[in-house]
Enzyme design. Structure first.
Site, PDB file in Angstrom:
ATOM      1  N   ASP A  96       6.047 -16.504  13.556  1.00 31.37           N
ATOM      2  CA  ASP A  96       7.260 -17.395  13.627  1.00 31.37           C
ATOM      3  C   ASP A  96       7.138 -18.950  13.540  1.00 31.37           C
ATOM      4  OD1 ASP A  96       9.127 -15.297  14.141  1.00 31.37           O
ATOM      5  OD2 ASP A  96       8.154 -15.341  16.367  1.00 31.37           O
TER       6      ASP A  96
ATOM      7  N   ASP B 120       7.239  -8.704  11.231  1.00 30.77           N
ATOM      8  CA  ASP B 120       7.208  -9.867  11.451  1.00 30.77           C
ATOM      9  C   ASP B 120       6.271 -10.331  12.719  1.00 30.77           C
ATOM     10  OD1 ASP B 120       7.784 -12.592  11.464  1.00 30.77           O
ATOM     11  OD2 ASP B 120       9.772 -12.548  11.755  1.00 30.77           O
TER      12      ASP B 120
ATOM     13  N   PRO C 125      14.604 -14.345  13.518  1.00 32.67           N
ATOM     14  CA  PRO C 125      13.464 -14.816  12.986  1.00 32.67           C
ATOM     15  C   PRO C 125      13.177 -15.098  11.672  1.00 32.67           C
ATOM     16  CG  PRO C 125      13.264 -12.411  13.604  1.00 32.67           C
ATOM     17  CD  PRO C 125      14.685 -12.776  13.983  1.00 32.67           C
TER      18      PRO C 125
ATOM     19  N   SER D  49       0.708  -1.393  -0.020  1.00 36.49           N
ATOM     20  CA  SER D  49      -0.056   0.030  -0.081  1.00 36.49           C
ATOM     21  C   SER D  49       0.749   1.290  -0.010  1.00 36.49           C
ATOM     22  CB  SER D  49      -1.231   0.041   1.326  1.00 36.49           C
ATOM     23  OG  SER D  49      -1.929  -1.116   1.407  1.00 36.49           O
TER      24      SER D  49
END
Length: 796
Positions: A323, A320, A456, A248
């Site tokens: 996980d 994020d 991660p 976006s």
């Protein structure tokens, strides 16, 4: 002869009767935009004016009546879309589509969205306005279900009508939230590359955030191959009947930088294209409330909206919030797994998936302390190497209903911010501007940290506890900016600056759009609506010409064909535009694809390379990796006793591209225009059937724009050199507080999801041309130019 005439007459009469019957049936199925209808439970007469684009303007004496009317008119235009939306999260598509949807259902049913929804609903205050108005909205939908016409899709597929409940609303929000997560498509691929080739091969991927140099400013071990997760989830989302959220743009310009001294707000959320499109627009007015909003099908409060006091919208944060953990089974008990405190029994969650014209499928989902085991939910993973999915949305309290209610009913900037703070997932950049001159953005999401050294971006260790989440951050630590001294806020899914030295991990998009947005905003201090309208349709990349410059340096120019020489001349003078008649983007994209293929496919393999092309990391890597002469990826690992160089790969890719374009588009380079290869078709789920394509799909159209320009029309790279647009701006909105009654919007196709409605595709040409229509707020004009549908209390 006479008998033949009689037979022909009978046939013609039959055809005529059938034609008349179809016309009558078509009129019967159309949405009702005028007249009078009775509604149960409505207290006072409520009037809906439908403007020339089918946007409802609802005038009611109280909020419950307004929401009931909204539910009814929303359903008559989008009931089919609502039906699909509510079925995805609980795994109920197979009930209507059969076994073709079983993989999709298996995955989503196992995620736990439905269970999380039930838990959130149980905690709701049933006397709160957010709950009460939601129930009124659902009442309106259900009354249309009972009394309105049946959508043609229901009849063709054989869908049985069922009442909508508040659980459907939560399941829709849950599916939307999963769309925003990127880890499940990226982390497995990165883990496999690390395990197979080592960390040195990942230096070119910028997973430390180093590629994101244009940042949003704050004013405050195992042999298992994990790529199956990436491929399976990507395939499921690709085949979903409802398109995913992708990216976006938004920017909000403060009064000091506008011609009229008032805030101008712009937003265009990037979502996969489908028919009908994502948003349903509606204008709701009561004595103490007014809002013009964009609604997801089946949800009562708009995610995008404005009134005379403030405007808001969103972009994807790309943080994020998911996980993946490699768990370890108990070698002596398949029903237990290892934890830091010893072995623990899996929780077993039983799910039953009903399949049309087949037997039910029983799914026993194993749940760990991190989340569900995905091995049984997708194809390709070893059963003895369980991988769990840990997702913030299902693990934190879900307050999404109250959050969206608050931001759509805010009385002040502080009130609005309280609503934003309630969203644990998905991660969003909520953009804000108001009539008082305030501009702001806040990143939503429950952000968290792992222990130092935990990355991660890879599959994490689930057994030891050392890779578990260490701490959750307070909302005050989320990236944000309120009335910054540079007099605007913006977001283009690029990475925000660090907070307290912490650069939050995520799957951010490259700086291309951010760089262009800031380049345009910084020098100019007399913005008006028209200038912002041109900017939101801007087709220029600042990064692509720089990539071309690097590419050309490595081309062996000693023995070029005439077409190769002509192509280089065109590229050297290219300013990065992606207009319909431009030739440069056709050459550029073919060259970039071949460069990527010749560089990465030998290590990754064909299937994994295809998955790589669908990640944000691929977009990030191009500009940086091309500049790294020492990159390990240049060498083709399948050739023995030879080490390829950057010059060899790039020259080879260029020559292959020119040959391929000649075969595809002809020998004249001047004919290789962008409009011949860059097209869009808005696809309805039933439009995949060839016989129904013309009825349900909208397009195809030749379109300008490209991936990662402001007019972001994104596509997959393919061998055939055709760039079929998958998605782009799901709406373009410009709210000018100096002329609030005439702010602008446009949808990719139309307001209605009913193929028999005049408003099914009546905005498509305007949208493709970068034009707009007005979002009317002036009641006198609305009444004068609209059709009128009146809802009256049901007579007992």
């Amino acid at each position: 002869m006479k008998k033949l005439k009689i037979v022909l007459l009978v046939l013609l009469s039959t055809v005529a009767v059938l034609a008349v019957a179809l016309i009558i049936y078509g009129f019967y199925l159309k949405p009702k935009y005028e007249g009078e209808l009775q509604l149960k439970n409505i207290q006072k007469e409520t009037t809906v004016y439908f403007d020339e684009f089918g946007i409802p303007h609802i005038y009611a004496t109280n909020s419950k009546d307004a929401m009931m009317a909204l539910g009814y008119v929303h359903a008559q235009d989008r009931l089919w879309q609502m039906e699909l939306m509510r079925r995805i999260a609980p795994g109920r598509l197979s009930e209507i589509f059969g076994s073709v949807a079983l993989k999709n259902d298996t995955f989503f049913a196992g995620l736990g969205i439905e269970e999380a929804s039930a838990k959130a609903i149980a905690a709701l205050d049933k006397n709160s306005p957010s709950y009460q108005l939601t129930m009124a909205y659902l009442d309106g939908i259900n009354q249309y279900l009972e009394e309105g016409t049946t959508p043609i899709e229901f009849s063709l597929i054989g869908v049985k009508k069922e009442k909508f409940t508040i659980k459907d609303v939560y399941n829709i929000f849950g599916y939307m939230s999963f769309n925003f997560a990127m880890a499940q498509q990226t982390d497995p691929l990165l883990t496999d590359i690390r395990n197979k080739y080592g960390m040195e091969y990942l230096k070119d991927f910028g997973i430390d955030g180093s590629f994101n140099t244009t940042r949003i400013k704050n004013a405050k071990e195992t042999s298992q191959e994990y790529i199956a997760i990436s491929k399976s989830v990507a395939s499921l989302l690709e085949q979903s009947p409802i398109s995913p959220f992708i990216g976006s743009n938004s920017w909000v310009i403060a009064p000091k930088k506008t011609k009229n001294g008032k805030v101008i707000f712009a937003n265009d959320p990037h979502i996969g294209f489908s028919q009908p499109g994502t948003w349903y627009e509606a204008h709701v007015v009561t004595p103490d409330f007014e809002l013009y909003g964009c609604y997801l099908a089946g949800t009562p409060y708009p995610l995008l909206g404005h009134n005379r006091e403030y405007a808001y919208g969103l972009t994807m944060f790309e943080n994020d919030d998911l996980d993946l953990y490699q768990e370890e089974n108990n070698p002596n008990d398949a029903n237990a797994y290892k934890t830091p405190n010893g072995f623990s029994a899996y929780e077993i969650r039983k799910k039953i998936i009903k399949v049309k014209d087949s037997t039910d499928v029983v799914l026993n989902v194993k749940i760990t302390r991190h989340g569900p085991i995905v091995n049984d939910l997708i194809d390709g993973l070893q059963q003895d190497k369980p991988v769990a999915m840990s997702w913030i949305y299902t693990q934190q309290p879900i307050q999404i209903l109250d959050a969206v209610y608050k931001i759509s009913h805010a009385k002040s900037k502080a009130d609005f911010q309280k609503g934003v703070s309630l969203i644990a997932a998905p991660g969003l950049n909520i953009m804000y501007g108001d009539a008082k001159g305030n501009v702001a953005w806040w990143a939503t999401g429950k952000l968290y940290k792992h222990n130092a050294g935990v990355n991660p971006n890879f599959i994490l260790d689930g057994a030891s506890g050392k890779d578990d989440i260490k701490e959750y951050l307070d909302f005050s630590k989320n990236p944000s900016a309120v009335n910054p001294k540079w007099d605007y806020v913006y977001s283009a899914n690029n990475q925000p600056e660090p907070i307290d030295g912490f650069l939050y991990p995520g799957y951010y998009l490259p700086e291309d759009r951010a760089k262009r947005i800031t380049q345009l905003l910084n020098p100019k201090s007399d913005w008006d609506k028209a200038a912002v309208g041109r900017m939101i349709f801007d087709n220029t990349s600042l990064v692509a010409p720089e990539v071309v410059r690097h590419l050309i340096l490595d081309v062996d120019q000693k023995s070029l064909s005439e077409n190769e020489k002509e192509a280089l001349v065109i590229l050297k003078s290219w300013k990065g535009s992606n207009n319909l008649t431009d030739v440069a983007p056709t050459i550029y994209n073919k060259w970039v694809f071949n460069y990527l293929k010749n560089t990465f496919e030998d290590e990754l393999g064909a299937a994994n390379f295809k998955q790589f092309l669908e990640t944000h990391i691929m977009k990030q890597i191009i500009a940086k990796q091309i500049g790294n002469k020492e990159s390990l990826w240049w060498d083709n690992v399948s050739t023995k006793n030879e080490k390829e160089t950057r010059s060899q790969i790039i020259s080879q890719s260029f020559k292959e591209s020119i040959v391929a374009l000649g075969k595809q588009l002809g020998t004249s380079v001047a004919d290789w225009t962008w409009n011949k290869v860059h097209t869009v078709e808005h696809q309805h789920p039933l439009g995949k059937v060839a016989a129904l394509r013309r009825i349900f799909n909208v397009g195809p159209f030749e379109v300008s724009g490209s991936t990662e320009v402001i007019n972001n029309l994104f596509f997959d790279f393919t061998d055939d050199g055709n760039y079929v647009v998958k998605g782009g701006p799901s709406t373009r909105r410009i709210i000018d507080f100096s002329d609030i009654e005439n702010s602008w919007s446009i949808l990719p196709t139309g307001q209605s999801g009913n193929p028999l409605s005049a408003h099914y595709s009546d905005q498509a040409e305007l949208y493709n041309a970068g034009k707009f229509r007005r979002m009317k707020l002036n009641k006198e004009e609305i009444v004068r130019t609209s059709t009128k549908l009146v809802f009256i209390p049901h007579k007992n």
